[in-house]
Design a protein around this motif. Sequence first.
Motif, PDB file in Angstrom:
ATOM      1  N   HIS A 145       4.028  10.468   2.136  1.00 39.28           N
ATOM      2  CA  HIS A 145       3.864   9.089   1.686  1.00 39.28           C
ATOM      3  C   HIS A 145       3.294   8.254   2.833  1.00 39.28           C
ATOM      4  N   ILE A 146       2.329   7.418   2.515  1.00 42.78           N
ATOM      5  CA  ILE A 146       1.830   6.405   3.442  1.00 42.78           C
ATOM      6  C   ILE A 146       2.257   5.062   2.872  1.00 42.78           C
ATOM      7  N   LEU A 147       3.063   4.335   3.632  1.00 41.90           N
ATOM      8  CA  LEU A 147       3.543   3.016   3.218  1.00 41.90           C
ATOM      9  C   LEU A 147       3.003   1.989   4.201  1.00 41.90           C
ATOM     10  N   ALA A 148       2.439   0.902   3.680  1.00 40.85           N
ATOM     11  CA  ALA A 148       1.838  -0.103   4.559  1.00 40.85           C
ATOM     12  C   ALA A 148       1.613  -1.392   3.773  1.00 40.85           C
ATOM     13  N   GLY A 149       1.080  -2.375   4.488  1.00 44.05           N
ATOM     14  CA  GLY A 149       0.644  -3.600   3.841  1.00 44.05           C
ATOM     15  C   GLY A 149       1.627  -4.742   3.849  1.00 44.05           C
ATOM     16  N   TRP A 150       2.768  -4.592   4.506  1.00 47.55           N
ATOM     17  CA  TRP A 150       3.711  -5.694   4.601  1.00 47.55           C
ATOM     18  C   TRP A 150       3.146  -6.743   5.544  1.00 47.55           C
ATOM     19  N   GLU A 151       3.437  -8.003   5.306  1.00 45.34           N
ATOM     20  CA  GLU A 151       2.948  -9.066   6.185  1.00 45.34           C
ATOM     21  C   GLU A 151       3.601  -8.998   7.563  1.00 45.34           C
ATOM     22  N   SER A 152       4.904  -8.718   7.618  1.00 44.04           N
ATOM     23  CA  SER A 152       5.589  -8.655   8.911  1.00 44.04           C
ATOM     24  C   SER A 152       6.488  -7.425   8.992  1.00 44.04           C
ATOM     25  N   GLY A 153       6.078  -6.355   8.381  1.00 43.45           N
ATOM     26  CA  GLY A 153       6.834  -5.122   8.408  1.00 43.45           C
ATOM     27  C   GLY A 153       7.829  -5.043   7.268  1.00 43.45           C
TER      28      GLY A 153
ATOM     29  N   ALA B   6      -3.002  12.752   7.003  1.00 44.59           N
ATOM     30  CA  ALA B   6      -2.232  11.562   6.623  1.00 44.59           C
ATOM     31  C   ALA B   6      -2.562  10.381   7.535  1.00 44.59           C
ATOM     32  N   VAL B   7      -2.668  10.631   8.822  1.00 43.53           N
ATOM     33  CA  VAL B   7      -3.016   9.564   9.773  1.00 43.53           C
ATOM     34  C   VAL B   7      -4.430   9.051   9.492  1.00 43.53           C
ATOM     35  N   ARG B   8      -5.367   9.937   9.256  1.00 41.08           N
ATOM     36  CA  ARG B   8      -6.751   9.541   8.965  1.00 41.08           C
ATOM     37  C   ARG B   8      -6.799   8.644   7.727  1.00 41.08           C
ATOM     38  N   VAL B   9      -6.115   9.048   6.673  1.00 36.64           N
ATOM     39  CA  VAL B   9      -6.098   8.260   5.436  1.00 36.64           C
ATOM     40  C   VAL B   9      -5.404   6.917   5.676  1.00 36.64           C
ATOM     41  N   ALA B  10      -4.275   6.943   6.377  1.00 38.77           N
ATOM     42  CA  ALA B  10      -3.541   5.698   6.651  1.00 38.77           C
ATOM     43  C   ALA B  10      -4.415   4.703   7.393  1.00 38.77           C
ATOM     44  N   ARG B  11      -5.117   5.174   8.419  1.00 39.40           N
ATOM     45  CA  ARG B  11      -5.958   4.282   9.231  1.00 39.40           C
ATOM     46  C   ARG B  11      -7.125   3.705   8.434  1.00 39.40           C
ATOM     47  N   GLN B  12      -7.527   4.380   7.380  1.00 42.13           N
ATOM     48  CA  GLN B  12      -8.597   3.854   6.527  1.00 42.13           C
ATOM     49  C   GLN B  12      -8.108   2.696   5.670  1.00 42.13           C
ATOM     50  N   HIS B  13      -6.785   2.574   5.518  1.00 34.67           N
ATOM     51  CA  HIS B  13      -6.235   1.579   4.599  1.00 34.67           C
ATOM     52  C   HIS B  13      -5.400   0.484   5.237  1.00 34.67           C
ATOM     53  N   ALA B  14      -4.945   0.686   6.473  1.00 38.37           N
ATOM     54  CA  ALA B  14      -4.087  -0.322   7.108  1.00 38.37           C
ATOM     55  C   ALA B  14      -4.036  -0.090   8.613  1.00 38.37           C
ATOM     56  N   PRO B  15      -3.902  -1.180   9.390  1.00 41.20           N
ATOM     57  CA  PRO B  15      -3.791  -1.018  10.839  1.00 41.20           C
ATOM     58  C   PRO B  15      -2.422  -0.475  11.261  1.00 41.20           C
TER      59      PRO B  15
ATOM     60  N   ILE C 243       0.881  -1.167   0.000  1.00 37.11           N
ATOM     61  CA  ILE C 243       0.000   0.000   0.000  1.00 37.11           C
ATOM     62  C   ILE C 243       0.920   1.218   0.000  1.00 37.11           C
ATOM     63  N   HIS C 244       0.792   2.049  -1.020  1.00 34.99           N
ATOM     64  CA  HIS C 244       1.604   3.261  -1.099  1.00 34.99           C
ATOM     65  C   HIS C 244       0.700   4.388  -1.585  1.00 34.99           C
ATOM     66  N   LEU C 245       0.351   5.270  -0.654  1.00 35.59           N
ATOM     67  CA  LEU C 245      -0.523   6.397  -0.938  1.00 35.59           C
ATOM     68  C   LEU C 245       0.240   7.700  -0.748  1.00 35.59           C
ATOM     69  N   LEU C 246      -0.242   8.746  -1.380  1.00 35.40           N
ATOM     70  CA  LEU C 246       0.328  10.082  -1.238  1.00 35.40           C
ATOM     71  C   LEU C 246      -0.756  11.025  -0.766  1.00 35.40           C
ATOM     72  N   VAL C 247      -0.495  11.759   0.304  1.00 34.66           N
ATOM     73  CA  VAL C 247      -1.409  12.789   0.786  1.00 34.66           C
ATOM     74  C   VAL C 247      -0.829  14.127   0.348  1.00 34.66           C
ATOM     75  N   ILE C 248      -1.610  14.850  -0.434  1.00 29.13           N
ATOM     76  CA  ILE C 248      -1.125  16.056  -1.104  1.00 29.13           C
ATOM     77  C   ILE C 248      -1.989  17.255  -0.721  1.00 29.13           C
TER      78      ILE C 248
ATOM     79  N   LEU D 124       6.055   9.090   5.641  1.00 29.78           N
ATOM     80  CA  LEU D 124       7.383   9.496   5.190  1.00 29.78           C
ATOM     81  C   LEU D 124       7.281  10.760   4.353  1.00 29.78           C
ATOM     82  N   VAL D 125       8.215  11.685   4.565  1.00 29.06           N
ATOM     83  CA  VAL D 125       8.299  12.894   3.755  1.00 29.06           C
ATOM     84  C   VAL D 125       9.735  13.056   3.290  1.00 29.06           C
ATOM     85  N   ASN D 126       9.909  13.286   2.008  1.00 28.35           N
ATOM     86  CA  ASN D 126      11.222  13.611   1.445  1.00 28.35           C
ATOM     87  C   ASN D 126      11.251  15.122   1.228  1.00 28.35           C
TER      88      ASN D 126
END
Length: 118
Positions: free
Chosen positions: A104-112, A73-82, A44-49, A87-89
């Motif tokens: 950037h919202i990065l998530a969805g790994w099985e064990s991180g 960003a936290v609100r969007v992240a919580r809608q897509h992954a626990p 899961i890789h989302l961008l909050v702009i 991340l910001v560059n």
Amino acid sequence: MDNAAPGQPTTLFTRIVARELPADVVYEDERYIAIRDIAPKAPIHLLVIPKRVTTRLDEVTDAAEMGELWLTAVRVARQHAPDYRLLVNCGEGGGQVVPHTHVHILAGWESGPESDTQ
């Protein structure tokens, strides 16, 4: 609708906000849009702009605006992954590709992720 300030170039993100370019929008309100990244670095890789253009995060000097960006960003992240990573560059030397502030919202790994820098 061009949200770029006078003298700032139109970016890929201002064109997405203006619906000049297609994007997979997962969230939108009057101040922010969140989309799926077209070159994901995680399952899961989302961008909050922010719709208000700043070139990079350290140009945001208003505490309320900064807080709203992170809360969105936290609100969007919580809608897509626990569990997730935010991340910001900042700047080209920091890995920023599009000169428009975004989280950037990065998530969805099985064990991180494999590392804390992935």
